[in-house]
Scaffold this motif. Sequence first.
Motif, PDB file in Angstrom:
ATOM      1  N   THR A  41       3.861  -5.317  11.291  1.00 21.01           N
ATOM      2  CA  THR A  41       4.816  -4.578  10.596  1.00 21.01           C
ATOM      3  C   THR A  41       6.342  -5.292  11.916  1.00 21.01           C
ATOM      4  O   THR A  41       6.705  -5.744  11.735  1.00 21.01           O
ATOM      5  CB  THR A  41       4.427  -3.239  10.733  1.00 21.01           C
ATOM      6  N   GLU A  60       6.366  -1.928  22.673  1.00 22.92           N
ATOM      7  CA  GLU A  60       4.924  -1.557  22.166  1.00 22.92           C
ATOM      8  C   GLU A  60       4.547  -0.272  22.847  1.00 22.92           C
ATOM      9  O   GLU A  60       3.989  -1.207  24.501  1.00 22.92           O
ATOM     10  CB  GLU A  60       4.476  -2.822  22.656  1.00 22.92           C
ATOM     11  N   SER A  69      -3.901  -2.566  13.504  1.00 27.05           N
ATOM     12  CA  SER A  69      -4.130  -4.689  13.781  1.00 27.05           C
ATOM     13  C   SER A  69      -4.676  -5.586  14.497  1.00 27.05           C
ATOM     14  O   SER A  69      -5.380  -5.890  14.018  1.00 27.05           O
ATOM     15  CB  SER A  69      -1.878  -4.315  13.455  1.00 27.05           C
TER      16      SER A  69
HETATM   17  C1  LIG Z   1     -10.662   0.400  11.198  1.00 28.11           C
HETATM   18  C2  LIG Z   1      -9.919   0.078  10.008  1.00 28.11           C
HETATM   19  C3  LIG Z   1      -9.882  -0.431   8.503  1.00 28.11           C
HETATM   20  C4  LIG Z   1      -9.346  -1.177   8.498  1.00 28.11           C
HETATM   21  N1  LIG Z   1      -9.138  -2.504   7.340  1.00 28.11           N
HETATM   22  C5  LIG Z   1      -8.465  -2.638   6.607  1.00 28.11           C
HETATM   23  C6  LIG Z   1      -8.615  -4.290   6.378  1.00 28.11           C
HETATM   24  O1  LIG Z   1      -9.895  -4.229   6.176  1.00 28.11           O
HETATM   25  N2  LIG Z   1      -7.785  -4.502   4.871  1.00 28.11           N
HETATM   26  C7  LIG Z   1      -6.372  -4.227   5.661  1.00 28.11           C
HETATM   27  O2  LIG Z   1      -5.524  -4.992   4.756  1.00 28.11           O
HETATM   28  N3  LIG Z   1      -5.836  -3.146   6.070  1.00 28.11           N
HETATM   29  C8  LIG Z   1      -7.143  -2.238   6.607  1.00 28.11           C
HETATM   30  N4  LIG Z   1      -6.964  -1.505   7.756  1.00 28.11           N
HETATM   31  C9  LIG Z   1      -5.091  -0.856   7.330  1.00 28.11           C
HETATM   32  C10 LIG Z   1      -4.705  -2.162   8.633  1.00 28.11           C
HETATM   33  O3  LIG Z   1      -5.151  -2.307   9.812  1.00 28.11           O
HETATM   34  C11 LIG Z   1      -2.829  -1.320   8.722  1.00 28.11           C
HETATM   35  O4  LIG Z   1      -2.044  -0.993   7.568  1.00 28.11           O
HETATM   36  C12 LIG Z   1      -2.419  -2.143   9.663  1.00 28.11           C
HETATM   37  O5  LIG Z   1      -3.253  -2.620  10.081  1.00 28.11           O
HETATM   38  C13 LIG Z   1      -0.549  -1.533  10.144  1.00 28.11           C
HETATM   39  O6  LIG Z   1       0.183  -2.120  10.940  1.00 28.11           O
HETATM   40  P1  LIG Z   1       0.704  -1.786  11.513  1.00 28.11           P
HETATM   41  O7  LIG Z   1       1.759  -2.667  12.425  1.00 28.11           O
HETATM   42  O8  LIG Z   1       1.900  -1.063  10.695  1.00 28.11           O
HETATM   43  O9  LIG Z   1       1.076  -0.660  12.272  1.00 28.11           O
HETATM   44  P2  LIG Z   1       0.003  -0.541  13.692  1.00 28.11           P
HETATM   45  O10 LIG Z   1      -0.984  -1.824  14.232  1.00 28.11           O
HETATM   46  O11 LIG Z   1      -1.021   0.506  14.059  1.00 28.11           O
HETATM   47  O12 LIG Z   1       0.874  -0.750  14.825  1.00 28.11           O
HETATM   48  C14 LIG Z   1       1.369   0.270  14.737  1.00 28.11           C
HETATM   49  C15 LIG Z   1       1.983   0.377  16.564  1.00 28.11           C
HETATM   50  O13 LIG Z   1       2.996   1.155  16.993  1.00 28.11           O
HETATM   51  C16 LIG Z   1       3.037   1.407  18.648  1.00 28.11           C
HETATM   52  N5  LIG Z   1       3.583   2.790  18.599  1.00 28.11           N
HETATM   53  C17 LIG Z   1       3.117   3.734  17.800  1.00 28.11           C
HETATM   54  N6  LIG Z   1       4.139   4.757  18.710  1.00 28.11           N
HETATM   55  C18 LIG Z   1       4.534   3.978  19.216  1.00 28.11           C
HETATM   56  C19 LIG Z   1       5.685   4.457  20.227  1.00 28.11           C
HETATM   57  N7  LIG Z   1       6.353   5.380  20.303  1.00 28.11           N
HETATM   58  N8  LIG Z   1       6.628   3.599  20.779  1.00 28.11           N
HETATM   59  C20 LIG Z   1       5.948   1.979  20.711  1.00 28.11           C
HETATM   60  N9  LIG Z   1       5.353   1.413  20.221  1.00 28.11           N
HETATM   61  C21 LIG Z   1       4.380   2.745  19.028  1.00 28.11           C
HETATM   62  C22 LIG Z   1       1.567   1.381  17.835  1.00 28.11           C
HETATM   63  O14 LIG Z   1       0.951   1.458  19.332  1.00 28.11           O
HETATM   64  C23 LIG Z   1       0.841  -0.042  17.059  1.00 28.11           C
HETATM   65  O15 LIG Z   1       0.796  -0.732  18.251  1.00 28.11           O
HETATM   66  C24 LIG Z   1      -7.662  -0.998   8.763  1.00 28.11           C
HETATM   67  C25 LIG Z   1      -7.614  -0.137   9.655  1.00 28.11           C
HETATM   68  C26 LIG Z   1      -8.192   0.401   9.578  1.00 28.11           C
HETATM   69  C27 LIG Z   1      -7.918   2.035  11.643  1.00 28.11           C
END
Ligand SMILES: Cc1cc2nc3c(=O)[nH]c(=O)nc-3n(C[C@H](O)[C@H](O)[C@H](O)COP(=O)(O)OP(=O)(O)OC[C@H]3O[C@@H](n4cnc5c(N)ncnc54)[C@H](O)[C@@H]3O)c2cc1C
Length: 429
Positions: A41, A60, A69
Amino acid sequence: MSASAEHVDSWYLRTANPMTDCPALEGEVRADVAVLGAGYTGLTAALHLAERGYKVVVLEAKRVGWGASGRNGGQICTGYNQSVETIGGWVGRDDARKLWDLAEEARRLLIDTVNRHGIGCGLTLGYLYGGMKPRHLDDLKAMQAEWQALGREGVELLDQGQMRARIGSPRYTSGLYDPDGGHLHPLNYALGLADACRAAGVTIHENSPVTAVETGASPSLATVGGRVRADALVLGGNALIDRLVPGLVPGLASTIAPVGTYIAATERLGRARMRAVLTDDVAVCDMNFVLNYYRRTPDDRLLFGARVSYSGRDPADLQQQMRRSMLKTFPQLADVRFDQVWGGLVDITVNRLPHLGRIGQTCYFAQGFSGQGVTLTGIAGRVIAEAIAGQAERFDLFARIPHRVFPGGPLRTPTLMLAMLWYRLRDLL
Ligand SMILES: Cc1cc2nc3c(=O)[nH]c(=O)nc-3n(C[C@H](O)[C@H](O)[C@H](O)COP(=O)(O)OP(=O)(O)OC[C@H]3O[C@@H](n4cnc5c(N)ncnc54)[C@H](O)[C@@H]3O)c2cc1C
């Protein structure tokens, strides 16, 4: 789950492309947009903004792709977890159709991003949904009919014999093949997005947890060692936002439940044995609510995703639970060892649709992709960039999806567990 700032030990980490270390933030800096989180995201929003000429700084807490992710199933899904008809009941038919078009755009955007930036993440097309009960066949037929009516071609309904030819398991009585879904190496996709961001001029600071978010007249993100002042903020902390710094943005986490889900990588099975388990290089998921999802790797391992934990704690006998789940589908793998088992928090909303919105005028967030974030985060990043650039129509379309909060306070976890127990019982019927 690893509590350290390094990545969780996974098959993805063992096969990761080279990583660039990014220094922690020190002192005060100025940007057009400050982004919290270097998951898909935060990174896709940063990339789209930088490509529009904005100066962007990403903070991060741990490492690029440390959250969901960098550890997910890598499955590229079609559409949403709800039918367009159901979504139409919430937002009206026209908006539901536009949301479908955005999900289709999301899939094309993902492929385009990977190709345009030369991201080596093994992106492969082909997706199989597996049905195990008569009602799953009804669901698969309804999916096929709706997708065809919306203009999708090549979506093929499969019978028991056709599933048996593709998957070495006696469980499946029906299936649906989607040529446009697929899979990728999730950590390498995140690392590639970060490379693309840096090439576009984005500054990324790792090991820089945001400890204060100022969403008022002068927006900023602060860490222990510094502060980024900006005209706009993007929050991409998702299921981890309340876990890493509790109460950082009051209320934001109340619409998502961080649910633990797990993946096991088997030892190398060898080419012939792997192909007897899964003939084609496709992603597979079954039609249960608490689902199993799996695929093979280029070095002939099975990556098997299963189990969930609503309590926030990993099961003590995780290895055994994962083994039991895998053997239900593939009893012939009883002698096979797991080389790694890892988990992460998946970001579930009540209606299992993404939650995008604003806090005040200049702070944007996207979260709650409910197991579809590999595909849908990219379009979230794009519409956030559009909104910051003054074209908010498509962002507002997402933001109109109504979201309920999960019951809060001390009852949050038990209530969630009870609600989910109902779905588990339903899976058994
Ligand atoms: C085991 C597993 C299997 C999955 N399988 C699938 C799949 O097959 N297909 C699919 O579409 N989706 C899947 N998902 C869901 C998908 O991975 C997530 O929807 C997606 O990665 C979300 O991305 P994001 O960037 O929003 O969140 P994230 O990848 O969680 O990133 C959030 C980031 O914010 C950082 N952060 C949080 N708080 C703070 C702070 N206070 N200061 C600075 N940084 C901070 C964290 O360290 C993290 O790196 C799966 C999830 C998991 C856990």
